[in-house]
Write a protein that holds these residues in place. Structure first.
Motif, short mmCIF file in Angstrom:
data_model
loop_
_atom_site.label_atom_id
_atom_site.label_comp_id
_atom_site.label_asym_id
_atom_site.label_seq_id
_atom_site.Cartn_x
_atom_site.Cartn_y
_atom_site.Cartn_z
N ASN A 25 122.93 -2.43 -1.85
CA ASN A 25 122.13 -1.41 -2.52
C ASN A 25 122.34 -1.39 -4.04
N GLU A 26 122.99 -2.43 -4.54
CA GLU A 26 123.16 -2.65 -5.98
C GLU A 26 123.92 -1.53 -6.69
N PHE A 27 124.91 -0.96 -6.01
CA PHE A 27 125.77 0.03 -6.66
C PHE A 27 126.89 -0.68 -7.39
N THR A 28 127.28 -0.14 -8.52
CA THR A 28 128.38 -0.68 -9.32
C THR A 28 129.24 0.48 -9.80
N PRO A 29 130.37 0.19 -10.42
CA PRO A 29 131.20 1.27 -10.97
C PRO A 29 130.55 2.00 -12.16
N GLU A 30 129.50 1.43 -12.70
CA GLU A 30 128.84 2.06 -13.85
C GLU A 30 128.01 3.25 -13.40
N LYS A 31 128.14 4.35 -14.13
CA LYS A 31 127.45 5.60 -13.78
C LYS A 31 126.68 6.13 -14.99
N PRO A 32 125.62 5.43 -15.40
CA PRO A 32 124.87 5.85 -16.59
C PRO A 32 124.26 7.24 -16.49
#
Length: 187
Positions: free
Chosen positions: A85-92
């Protein structure tokens, strides 16, 4: 059934318009949330609204550090789902949303956890009613945020809700049918 209509319409939003909603709309949603039931009527919640860009950036930085640690240690189904689901640690969304609403629970109150999350549910529907969006985001380790904001030890961060006008084209994810979630007289 206005509540059912709101619930069916409400979806997770991770992208926000640059237009800043009036703060009164956020307070209207908090006004709704504080009407939630709670154990012994303790009302064990505290809503902290943040609109300061520097503080939002600091919160994002702290959260992303914790997310990196989390992503390093997860395995299996959860890791596969996050990658798929293309989640990453980045939380813009923590800096892009005009407001962050942090919801804390008073851990010494009876049934504090359940009570706080009922209030969060009310808040989500109230945001939908005024056409604001959010995502329920809880960092893997809440303590660094609690320290940053000098939160007393007996209070615990439950969720960070970035709030603004939605600008997220993703559709609402499919919900289970009523038959899948209800049974009579047995599990």
């Amino acid at each position: 059934m206005r509540v059912l209509e709101l619930a069916k319409r409400r979806k997770t939003v991770r992208k926000f318009s640059k237009d800043r909603p009036p703060i009164e709309l956020v307070f209207k949603a908090i006004e709704t949330a504080k009407e939630a039931p709670s154990g012994m009527n303790a009302q064990p919640w505290k809503f902290v609204v943040i609109d300061n860009p520097e503080l939002k950036a600091r919160i994002r930085e702290v959260c992303e550090v914790e997310e990196e640690k989390f992503y390093e240690r997860i395995k299996g189904e959860l890791k596969e789902w996050l990658v798929e689901n293309e989640f990453t640690p980045e939380k813009p969304f923590l800096t892009e949303a005009p407001y962050l609403v942090l919801v804390f629970g008073y851990t010494k109150a009876p049934y504090w956890l359940q009570s706080v999350w009922i209030a969060v549910g009310y808040f989500l529907l109230a945001l939908e009613e005024v056409e604001l969006g959010t995502v329920t985001y809880t960092p893997p380790n809440t303590r660094p945020i609690e320290e940053l904001l000098q939160v007393p030890r007996e209070w615990r961060l439950q969720v960070i809700l970035p709030v603004g006008y939605p600008d997220d084209p993703k559709p609402k994810l499919k919900r289970k049918s009523i038959e899948e979630v209800v049974s009579f007289n047995k599990f």
